[in-house]
Design a protein around this motif. Structure first.
Motif, short mmCIF file in Angstrom:
data_model
loop_
_atom_site.label_atom_id
_atom_site.label_comp_id
_atom_site.label_asym_id
_atom_site.label_seq_id
_atom_site.Cartn_x
_atom_site.Cartn_y
_atom_site.Cartn_z
N HIS A 10 5.17 14.99 -16.78
CA HIS A 10 6.19 15.59 -17.73
C HIS A 10 7.06 14.74 -18.43
CE1 HIS A 10 9.72 18.98 -17.30
NE2 HIS A 10 9.48 18.66 -18.54
N TRP A 50 9.40 21.71 -19.40
CA TRP A 50 10.87 22.21 -20.04
C TRP A 50 11.06 21.08 -20.97
CZ3 TRP A 50 9.67 26.69 -19.19
CH2 TRP A 50 9.84 27.40 -18.04
N THR A 98 7.45 23.39 -29.04
CA THR A 98 7.88 24.17 -27.99
C THR A 98 8.18 25.38 -28.27
OG1 THR A 98 10.08 23.63 -28.71
CG2 THR A 98 9.23 21.90 -27.22
N THR A 122 17.33 17.10 -22.00
CA THR A 122 15.73 16.35 -22.27
C THR A 122 15.77 14.75 -22.09
OG1 THR A 122 15.33 18.44 -23.43
CG2 THR A 122 13.80 16.50 -23.33
N SER A 149 5.39 23.81 -15.87
CA SER A 149 6.47 24.24 -16.88
C SER A 149 7.10 22.81 -17.47
CB SER A 149 7.56 25.05 -16.06
OG SER A 149 7.71 24.10 -14.80
N ALA A 184 12.66 30.35 -21.37
CA ALA A 184 12.88 29.25 -21.46
C ALA A 184 11.96 28.42 -22.30
CB ALA A 184 12.56 28.58 -20.00
N ARG A 185 12.46 27.20 -22.95
CA ARG A 185 11.98 26.52 -24.05
C ARG A 185 11.09 25.48 -23.22
NH1 ARG A 185 11.77 26.30 -29.20
NH2 ARG A 185 13.66 27.66 -29.30
N GLY A 186 9.63 25.26 -23.69
CA GLY A 186 9.00 24.24 -22.93
C GLY A 186 7.73 23.83 -23.82
N PHE A 207 19.46 20.20 -14.29
CA PHE A 207 18.07 20.93 -14.26
C PHE A 207 17.90 21.29 -12.85
CE2 PHE A 207 18.05 16.28 -16.08
CZ PHE A 207 17.95 16.75 -17.45
N GLY A 241 16.25 22.86 -24.27
CA GLY A 241 15.23 22.92 -23.54
C GLY A 241 15.46 23.56 -22.10
N GLY A 242 14.39 24.24 -21.58
CA GLY A 242 14.75 24.80 -20.33
C GLY A 242 15.26 26.12 -20.51
N HIS A 243 15.86 26.99 -19.57
CA HIS A 243 16.39 28.44 -19.86
C HIS A 243 17.50 28.47 -20.50
CE1 HIS A 243 13.73 28.41 -16.11
NE2 HIS A 243 13.50 29.51 -16.26
#
Length: 341
Positions: free
Chosen positions: A248, A318, A260, A234, A316, A271-273, A18, A175-177
């Protein structure tokens, strides 16, 4: 067990790296000590900080671990006139009595990589592009294993051809970028359990399944599709040891995590969040924001402020599509649960 042998670990489970301060030495060390491969995302760090992180990881665990960097794309190094973008985010900053940043300073990839190679972690993982030849040669000369990340079959083949030791097949569930680099992200959204068997058939190096894997069922399913191991993000982000805020972590296991979305609003990269108020309010600006790292720098102070408050609607958050399967617990307990038959 090709992956476990390659990495020198007992169980072929990698903790996803991360960036942006969400990684922690404690989390990576706990996973490594449990027999997996702990990871630390360092793409946002200056070279001296990377040196320090590797030193701290060595002090925290005697087992193998990985440090992750982002390979820059050409369009992300082109000059950008920040003035109109600063003006665009100014009303949002003023809402909270904050001043938007006036410039963006970005660590250089070559300097980051040089520091990482000098520190010589057991494993280097890369996302967003092909590993440069000079980095691969230097890493292999030091006995460092290099992992590359693919979002499509074509990217996996390119990574194998460039010489990486294993490919992380990262599905759009993750998740994330997003790490797409051969085609636009919108044309590279292949789900994990569609992507993995195709990558397994296309390359000879070990394949790691990533995205939407949050419990032992997902681990078994990925192995059944031919993956040599899995990378879990995640689920580990929700553990006590991660660098995520409590807000978070709570959000990851809540009902809101069932929705998401992919957004460029926080960093300039898709990025997925978890969908929240900021994403809803600024939805019309998705196509107007500058690329990473400029948008990332413009939004960082606001993200940090929201995390301190905390204001989850402006963070953010994520999260992968299996986020609701996660729960707040120790990384050791979570790792053990992933191994359940």
């Amino acid at each position: 067990m090709r992956l476990a042998e390659l990495l020198g670990i007992e169980h072929p489970i990698i903790q996803g790296p991360f960036g942006g301060g969400l990684s922690s030495v404690a989390l990576a060390a706990t996973v490594s000590d449990a027999g997996g491969l702990g990871s630390f995302g360092a793409h946002h760090l200056e070279p001296d900080a990377i040196t320090e992180v590797v030193r701290d990881l060595r002090g925290a665990t005697g087992k193998p671990f990985a440090v992750n960097l982002w390979v820059p794309q050409a369009t992300e190094r082109e000059p950008v006139d920040l003035a109109p973008h600063i003006a665009r985010v100014e009303p949002l900053y003023r809402r909270f009595g904050l001043e938007p940043p006036r410039d963006v300073v970005v660590p250089g990839f070559t300097d980051q990589a040089d520091a990482l190679l000098a520190a010589a972690p057991p494993v280097i993982s890369l996302v967003m592009g092909l590993a440069p030849r000079w980095l691969l040669d230097a890493a292999h000369a030091k006995g460092i294993v290099v992992l590359g990340t693919a979002t499509t079959v074509e990217e996996a083949i390119a990574l194998e051809e460039c010489g990486v030791d294993a490919v992380v097949a990262s599905g759009s569930d993750a998740g994330g970028h997003r790490g797409a680099f051969l085609r636009p992200v919108e044309h590279s959204l292949v789900g994990t359990f569609s992507l993995v068997p195709q990558v397994v058939d296309a390359v000879r190096v070990p394949v790691v399944a990533a995205g939407g894997i949050a419990d032992a069922r997902g681990v078994r399913a990925a192995r059944a599709l031919g993956a040599d191991g899995v990378q879990v993000g995640t689920g580990f982000l929700a553990t006590h040891e991660s660098g995520a805020t409590e807000a978070h972590k709570v959000a990851l296991g809540g009902q809101d995590a069932r929705i998401t979305v992919l957004t460029r609003l926080f960093s300039g990269r898709h990025a997925r969040g978890i969908h929240n108020r900021l994403i809803a309010e600024l939805a019309a600006e998705e196509g107007a924001v500058p690329p990473y790292p400029y948008q990332n720098g413009l939004m960082r102070p606001l993200r940090e402020f929201a995390a301190e408050q905390p204001l989850a609607d402006y963070m953010s958050l994520w999260a992968g599509q299996a986020a609701p399967l996660s729960s707040i617990r120790s990384a050791k307990d979570y790792f053990a649960a992933l191994l359940e038959p």
